[in-house]
Write a protein that holds these residues in place. Structure first.
Motif, PDB file in Angstrom:
ATOM      1  N   LEU A   1       0.829  -1.209   0.000  1.00  0.00           N
ATOM      2  CA  LEU A   1       0.000   0.000   0.000  1.00  0.00           C
ATOM      3  C   LEU A   1       0.866   1.264   0.000  1.00  0.00           C
ATOM      4  O   LEU A   1       0.631   2.192  -0.785  1.00  0.00           O
ATOM      5  N   VAL A   2       1.879   1.291   0.848  1.00  0.00           N
ATOM      6  CA  VAL A   2       2.772   2.457   0.907  1.00  0.00           C
ATOM      7  C   VAL A   2       3.517   2.623  -0.419  1.00  0.00           C
ATOM      8  O   VAL A   2       3.658   3.742  -0.924  1.00  0.00           O
ATOM      9  N   ALA A   3       3.977   1.517  -0.997  1.00  0.00           N
ATOM     10  CA  ALA A   3       4.684   1.592  -2.288  1.00  0.00           C
ATOM     11  C   ALA A   3       3.762   2.096  -3.393  1.00  0.00           C
ATOM     12  O   ALA A   3       4.163   2.919  -4.228  1.00  0.00           O
ATOM     13  N   THR A   4       2.536   1.633  -3.407  1.00  0.00           N
ATOM     14  CA  THR A   4       1.571   2.074  -4.417  1.00  0.00           C
ATOM     15  C   THR A   4       1.256   3.553  -4.261  1.00  0.00           C
ATOM     16  O   THR A   4       1.283   4.318  -5.239  1.00  0.00           O
ATOM     17  N   LEU A   5       0.975   3.974  -3.037  1.00  0.00           N
ATOM     18  CA  LEU A   5       0.686   5.391  -2.798  1.00  0.00           C
ATOM     19  C   LEU A   5       1.909   6.263  -3.078  1.00  0.00           C
ATOM     20  O   LEU A   5       1.778   7.367  -3.620  1.00  0.00           O
ATOM     21  N   GLY A   6       3.101   5.766  -2.745  1.00  0.00           N
ATOM     22  CA  GLY A   6       4.330   6.504  -3.050  1.00  0.00           C
ATOM     23  C   GLY A   6       4.534   6.656  -4.544  1.00  0.00           C
ATOM     24  O   GLY A   6       4.908   7.724  -5.035  1.00  0.00           O
ATOM     25  N   SER A   7       4.252   5.608  -5.289  1.00  0.00           N
ATOM     26  CA  SER A   7       4.361   5.653  -6.744  1.00  0.00           C
ATOM     27  C   SER A   7       3.395   6.675  -7.334  1.00  0.00           C
ATOM     28  O   SER A   7       3.759   7.467  -8.215  1.00  0.00           O
ATOM     29  N   LEU A   8       2.183   6.659  -6.837  1.00  0.00           N
ATOM     30  CA  LEU A   8       1.193   7.642  -7.312  1.00  0.00           C
ATOM     31  C   LEU A   8       1.583   9.065  -6.915  1.00  0.00           C
ATOM     32  O   LEU A   8       1.377  10.012  -7.677  1.00  0.00           O
ATOM     33  N   TYR A   9       2.171   9.232  -5.739  1.00  0.00           N
ATOM     34  CA  TYR A   9       2.640  10.554  -5.311  1.00  0.00           C
ATOM     35  C   TYR A   9       3.714  11.065  -6.274  1.00  0.00           C
ATOM     36  O   TYR A   9       3.669  12.219  -6.703  1.00  0.00           O
ATOM     37  N   TYR A  10       4.680  10.189  -6.595  1.00  0.00           N
ATOM     38  CA  TYR A  10       5.749  10.616  -7.501  1.00  0.00           C
ATOM     39  C   TYR A  10       5.203  11.050  -8.861  1.00  0.00           C
ATOM     40  O   TYR A  10       5.646  12.045  -9.426  1.00  0.00           O
ATOM     41  N   SER A  11       4.246  10.304  -9.404  1.00  0.00           N
ATOM     42  CA  SER A  11       3.769  10.625 -10.749  1.00  0.00           C
ATOM     43  C   SER A  11       2.706  11.714 -10.765  1.00  0.00           C
ATOM     44  O   SER A  11       2.709  12.561 -11.656  1.00  0.00           O
ATOM     45  N   GLU A  12       1.812  11.717  -9.790  1.00  0.00           N
ATOM     46  CA  GLU A  12       0.687  12.652  -9.832  1.00  0.00           C
ATOM     47  C   GLU A  12       0.944  13.969  -9.114  1.00  0.00           C
ATOM     48  O   GLU A  12       0.386  14.997  -9.486  1.00  0.00           O
ATOM     49  N   VAL A  13       1.766  13.958  -8.084  1.00  0.00           N
ATOM     50  CA  VAL A  13       2.038  15.185  -7.325  1.00  0.00           C
ATOM     51  C   VAL A  13       3.370  15.796  -7.740  1.00  0.00           C
ATOM     52  O   VAL A  13       3.457  16.985  -8.031  1.00  0.00           O
ATOM     53  N   ARG A  14       4.418  14.978  -7.782  1.00  0.00           N
ATOM     54  CA  ARG A  14       5.748  15.472  -8.149  1.00  0.00           C
ATOM     55  C   ARG A  14       5.949  15.539  -9.658  1.00  0.00           C
ATOM     56  O   ARG A  14       6.943  16.068 -10.133  1.00  0.00           O
ATOM     57  N   ASN A  15       5.022  14.970 -10.409  1.00  0.00           N
ATOM     58  CA  ASN A  15       5.062  14.969 -11.876  1.00  0.00           C
ATOM     59  C   ASN A  15       6.283  14.257 -12.457  1.00  0.00           C
ATOM     60  O   ASN A  15       6.798  14.659 -13.493  1.00  0.00           O
ATOM     61  N   TYR A  16       6.736  13.198 -11.770  1.00  0.00           N
ATOM     62  CA  TYR A  16       7.790  12.356 -12.333  1.00  0.00           C
ATOM     63  C   TYR A  16       7.117  11.428 -13.337  1.00  0.00           C
ATOM     64  O   TYR A  16       6.197  10.687 -13.003  1.00  0.00           O
ATOM     65  N   ILE A  17       7.575  11.471 -14.569  1.00  0.00           N
ATOM     66  CA  ILE A  17       6.987  10.627 -15.607  1.00  0.00           C
ATOM     67  C   ILE A  17       7.643   9.246 -15.533  1.00  0.00           C
ATOM     68  O   ILE A  17       8.860   9.135 -15.615  1.00  0.00           O
ATOM     69  N   PRO A  18       6.843   8.190 -15.363  1.00  0.00           N
ATOM     70  CA  PRO A  18       7.422   6.852 -15.262  1.00  0.00           C
ATOM     71  C   PRO A  18       7.950   6.348 -16.605  1.00  0.00           C
ATOM     72  O   PRO A  18       7.314   6.544 -17.636  1.00  0.00           O
ATOM     73  N   CYS A  19       9.106   5.695 -16.550  1.00  0.00           N
ATOM     74  CA  CYS A  19       9.662   5.086 -17.759  1.00  0.00           C
ATOM     75  C   CYS A  19       9.043   3.702 -17.940  1.00  0.00           C
ATOM     76  O   CYS A  19       8.222   3.258 -17.136  1.00  0.00           O
ATOM     77  N   THR A  20       9.439   3.017 -18.974  1.00  0.00           N
ATOM     78  CA  THR A  20       8.890   1.695 -19.280  1.00  0.00           C
ATOM     79  C   THR A  20       9.118   0.716 -18.133  1.00  0.00           C
ATOM     80  O   THR A  20       8.204  -0.005 -17.730  1.00  0.00           O
ATOM     81  N   LEU A  21      10.340   0.675 -17.592  1.00  0.00           N
ATOM     82  CA  LEU A  21      10.627  -0.262 -16.507  1.00  0.00           C
ATOM     83  C   LEU A  21       9.860   0.110 -15.233  1.00  0.00           C
ATOM     84  O   LEU A  21       9.481  -0.768 -14.457  1.00  0.00           O
ATOM     85  N   CYS A  22       9.618   1.400 -15.030  1.00  0.00           N
ATOM     86  CA  CYS A  22       8.785   1.819 -13.888  1.00  0.00           C
ATOM     87  C   CYS A  22       7.374   1.259 -14.042  1.00  0.00           C
ATOM     88  O   CYS A  22       6.763   0.810 -13.070  1.00  0.00           O
TER      89      CYS A  22
END
Length: 142
Positions: free
Chosen positions: A25-46
């Motif tokens: 759960l923490v990893a999923t929410l952290g991933s969403l935070y990085y992409s949706e709040v910090r605007n880090y665009i995930p690469c293919t491997l991400c």
């Protein structure tokens, strides 16, 4: 006569499942935070790592709620696949160009948004913790 306090009904397997779910759960929410709040665009491997992690947050949550140890082989498969992709991603960051066919697209896989604690390392630690927790589950006594 002294009465003892009732002990909690949480056994070892329930705690291990809950721990694995909390990590997912923490990893999923952290991933969403990085992409949706910090605007880090995930690469293919991400994205491959997300494909392995996101279902774990739901599946382990349901298994924890129901006390269902039968989730182990399915969740462990996803977790080990995610651990593989995290390791592969770290290798791409440390040795750029090792995965040229996978890392095409607008965001190369060797971009490090957080150089001191790379995101694939964070994901790898999460997958490792989930895998260990699942491996420590004991089958129910017959």
């Amino acid at each position: 006569m002294m009465q003892t306090q009732p002990t909690p009904s949480f056994d070892r397997n329930t705690l291990l499942l809950a721990f694995a779910w909390l990590v997912a759960l923490v990893a999923t929410l952290g991933s969403l935070y990085y992409s949706e709040v910090r605007n880090y665009i995930p690469c293919t491997l991400c994205w491959y790592q997300r494909i392995a992690m996101y279902p774990l947050a739901f599946l382990l949550g349901i298994a924890t709620w129901r006390g269902d140890l039968a989730i182990r082989p399915y969740a462990l498969t996803l977790s080990l696949l995610g651990l593989f992709w995290s390791g592969y991603h770290l290798l791409e960051q440390w040795v750029p160009g090792i995965a040229p066919s996978v890392c095409k697209g607008p965001i190369p896989c060797n971009v490090e948004y957080i150089p001191s604690f790379p995101i694939p390392l964070q994901a790898g630690i999460a997958f490792l913790l989930i895998s260990v927790a699942l491996l420590l589950l004991r089958p129910a006594q017959r």
